[in-house]
Design a protein around this motif. Structure first.
Motif, short mmCIF file in Angstrom:
data_model
loop_
_atom_site.label_atom_id
_atom_site.label_comp_id
_atom_site.label_asym_id
_atom_site.label_seq_id
_atom_site.Cartn_x
_atom_site.Cartn_y
_atom_site.Cartn_z
N ALA A 180 46.69 51.11 18.57
CA ALA A 180 46.42 52.40 17.99
C ALA A 180 46.83 52.25 16.35
O ALA A 180 46.30 52.80 15.44
CB ALA A 180 47.17 53.38 18.75
N ALA A 181 47.91 51.25 16.12
CA ALA A 181 48.20 51.12 14.88
C ALA A 181 47.50 50.30 13.82
O ALA A 181 47.35 50.55 12.69
CB ALA A 181 49.54 50.44 14.88
N ARG A 182 46.33 49.73 14.52
CA ARG A 182 45.31 48.91 13.85
C ARG A 182 44.18 49.43 13.81
O ARG A 182 43.44 49.33 12.65
CB ARG A 182 45.29 47.39 14.53
CG ARG A 182 46.90 46.65 14.43
CD ARG A 182 46.47 45.09 14.96
NE ARG A 182 45.67 45.21 16.10
CZ ARG A 182 44.49 44.88 16.59
NH1 ARG A 182 43.66 44.79 15.58
NH2 ARG A 182 43.99 45.14 18.11
N ILE A 183 43.74 49.96 14.84
CA ILE A 183 42.23 50.67 15.04
C ILE A 183 42.27 52.16 14.93
O ILE A 183 42.81 52.72 15.89
CB ILE A 183 41.50 50.16 16.05
CG1 ILE A 183 41.73 48.61 16.12
CG2 ILE A 183 39.99 50.52 16.37
CD1 ILE A 183 41.04 48.02 14.77
N THR A 184 41.56 52.86 14.16
CA THR A 184 41.42 54.04 14.20
C THR A 184 40.40 54.69 15.40
O THR A 184 39.43 53.89 15.65
CB THR A 184 40.73 54.93 12.69
OG1 THR A 184 39.69 54.32 12.28
CG2 THR A 184 42.10 54.42 11.75
N MET A 185 40.33 56.14 15.50
CA MET A 185 39.34 56.48 16.42
C MET A 185 37.87 56.80 15.70
O MET A 185 37.04 56.09 16.52
CB MET A 185 39.70 57.97 16.54
CG MET A 185 41.14 58.41 17.30
SD MET A 185 40.84 57.95 19.12
CE MET A 185 40.32 59.40 19.92
N ALA A 186 37.65 56.64 14.55
CA ALA A 186 36.58 56.31 13.92
C ALA A 186 36.00 55.17 14.11
O ALA A 186 34.75 54.90 14.17
CB ALA A 186 36.64 57.11 12.41
N GLU A 187 37.05 54.14 13.63
CA GLU A 187 36.51 52.71 13.87
C GLU A 187 36.01 52.28 15.68
O GLU A 187 35.05 51.58 15.85
CB GLU A 187 37.46 51.82 13.79
CG GLU A 187 38.01 51.73 12.14
CD GLU A 187 38.93 50.52 11.96
OE1 GLU A 187 38.62 49.49 11.45
OE2 GLU A 187 40.12 51.00 12.10
N LEU A 188 36.83 53.07 16.57
CA LEU A 188 36.26 52.58 17.77
C LEU A 188 34.90 53.36 17.89
O LEU A 188 33.91 52.40 18.60
CB LEU A 188 37.09 53.60 18.63
CG LEU A 188 38.57 53.08 19.25
CD1 LEU A 188 39.16 54.10 20.08
CD2 LEU A 188 38.40 51.65 19.99
N ARG A 189 34.48 54.21 17.15
CA ARG A 189 33.02 54.63 17.58
C ARG A 189 32.06 53.98 16.62
O ARG A 189 30.96 53.57 17.10
CB ARG A 189 33.02 56.22 17.04
CG ARG A 189 33.71 57.16 18.16
CD ARG A 189 33.64 58.53 17.59
NE ARG A 189 34.33 59.58 18.42
CZ ARG A 189 35.32 59.94 18.21
NH1 ARG A 189 36.27 59.44 17.22
NH2 ARG A 189 36.25 60.67 19.20
N SER A 190 32.47 53.60 15.27
CA SER A 190 31.50 53.13 14.65
C SER A 190 31.25 51.36 14.64
O SER A 190 30.36 50.86 14.72
CB SER A 190 32.03 53.29 12.91
OG SER A 190 33.09 52.63 12.93
N ARG A 191 32.44 50.69 15.06
CA ARG A 191 32.58 49.47 15.24
C ARG A 191 32.30 48.84 16.48
O ARG A 191 31.75 47.84 16.82
CB ARG A 191 33.69 48.78 14.53
CG ARG A 191 33.87 47.33 14.38
CD ARG A 191 35.19 46.52 13.89
NE ARG A 191 35.37 45.39 13.89
CZ ARG A 191 36.31 44.70 13.71
NH1 ARG A 191 37.44 45.30 13.22
NH2 ARG A 191 36.35 43.43 13.90
N TYR A 192 33.11 49.56 17.65
CA TYR A 192 33.40 48.85 18.75
C TYR A 192 32.16 49.64 19.88
O TYR A 192 31.86 48.72 20.88
CB TYR A 192 34.57 48.95 19.31
CG TYR A 192 35.78 48.50 18.59
CD1 TYR A 192 36.10 47.10 19.11
CD2 TYR A 192 36.09 49.05 17.43
CE1 TYR A 192 36.99 46.12 18.05
CE2 TYR A 192 37.08 48.21 16.61
CZ TYR A 192 37.62 47.18 17.26
OH TYR A 192 38.35 46.44 16.39
N LEU A 193 31.76 50.72 19.44
CA LEU A 193 30.91 51.40 20.50
C LEU A 193 29.40 50.54 20.66
O LEU A 193 28.91 50.33 21.65
CB LEU A 193 30.75 52.83 20.08
CG LEU A 193 29.72 53.66 21.14
CD1 LEU A 193 30.06 53.65 22.69
CD2 LEU A 193 29.53 55.09 20.70
N PRO A 194 28.80 50.33 19.47
CA PRO A 194 27.45 49.58 19.56
C PRO A 194 27.56 48.26 20.23
O PRO A 194 26.77 48.20 21.20
CB PRO A 194 27.10 49.64 18.01
CG PRO A 194 27.94 50.55 17.30
CD PRO A 194 29.39 50.47 18.30
N PRO A 195 28.53 47.39 20.14
CA PRO A 195 28.48 46.18 20.82
C PRO A 195 28.68 46.50 22.53
O PRO A 195 28.14 45.58 23.32
CB PRO A 195 29.46 45.20 20.30
CG PRO A 195 30.49 46.17 19.53
CD PRO A 195 29.31 47.20 18.96
#
Length: 263
Positions: free
Chosen positions: A231-246
């Motif tokens: 959690a200290a490195r990755i925000t909730m927004a990044e989870l959706r934008s960067r990690y959800l598509p792959p």
């Protein structure tokens, strides 16, 4: 934990109680992850000490368990039991290289899980070296209600099945963020079903966030794929934008595999 006192054979004449006792003893090693004594295994399984001793003696003779004084430990031969499933599971075998590629691309741990006995069972995993108090590997089990893969798997069930699960499950707050109110959990399951993914923010462990998507088959959700991050490195927004598509890309590839699999 596999406690035999919780099992009801319903007077089934085909049910092998001795086999069930042996499996209960074997499973308690996985729960504790340490050498076991007869007394400890007896307490965990609900079996008498003489019955537990006979089970352990049999496993020693068969080569599945080693004995050193009063302590018993599993031997490598036990791995053959789990490998029999992994080698026959087309989904787990095909998922592994995809998870490996995703790990190398995002430098985060990712997993494939299925629902079994009200828990998420990890059947494939690609891991990076991170410090977490929870050690996860193929064969690990976690609760459904407070994990991203668990909520994805529950979102595919009927509302009555979800309610039944919540009634029979002890909902424990593992962190101050863990959601344990049944009404809120039911609403979360609906949200996951509508959005097509689940995010869990530090409900399983402080400092850990995860995002999961479903792997669908002809009759509904058959598995879930997730990524866990700090959690200290990755925000909730990044989870959706960067990690959800792959994640969705992998799930789509596995969906095709499930659809084309032979009966």
């Amino acid at each position: 934990m596999y406690n035999l006192t919780m099992l009801d054979a319903n007077g089934d004449p085909e049910f092998m109680t001795s086999l069930a006792r042996g499996l209960a003893v074997l499973c308690c090693f996985a729960d504790e992850q340490r050498p076991m004594t007869i007394a400890q295994a007896s307490r965990l399984t609900g079996l008498s000490r003489p019955a537990t001793r006979r089970c352990l003696h049999t496993f020693v003779r068969l080569g599945y368990v080693a004995q050193a004084g009063a302590n018993y430990t599993l031997r490598p031969k036990v791995m053959a039991l789990g490998y029999a499933y992994l080698s026959s599971s087309t989904l787990a075998m095909r998922a592994q290289p995809l998870l490996d590629q995703l790990r190398d691309e995002l430098h985060e741990s990712c997993s494939l899980g299925v629902s079994e006995e009200d828990e998420v069972y990890y059947v494939a995993r690609a891991e990076v070296s991170r410090i977490m108090s929870i050690s996860l590997r193929v064969g690990s089990r976690l609760p459904l209600y407070c994990t991203s893969m668990g909520r994805v798997l529950l979102s595919g069930q009927s509302k009555e099945s979800q309610r039944t699960y919540l009634r029979r499950t002890k909902l424990v707050a593992l962190t101050p963020h863990t959601q344990i109110e049944p009404g809120n959990l039911l609403a979360l399951f609906d949200h996951v079903a509508n959005e097509g993914y689940a995010i869990v923010d530090q409900e399983l462990e402080i400092g850990l966030r995860s995002i999961a998507v479903p792997v669908e088959g002809p009759d509904g959700i058959v598995a879930a794929v997730n990524i866990g991050v700090q959690a200290a490195r990755i925000t909730m927004a990044e989870l959706r934008s960067r990690y959800l598509p792959p994640l969705r890309k992998i799930a789509a590839e596995l969906r095709v595999l499930v659809a084309n699999a032979r009966p």
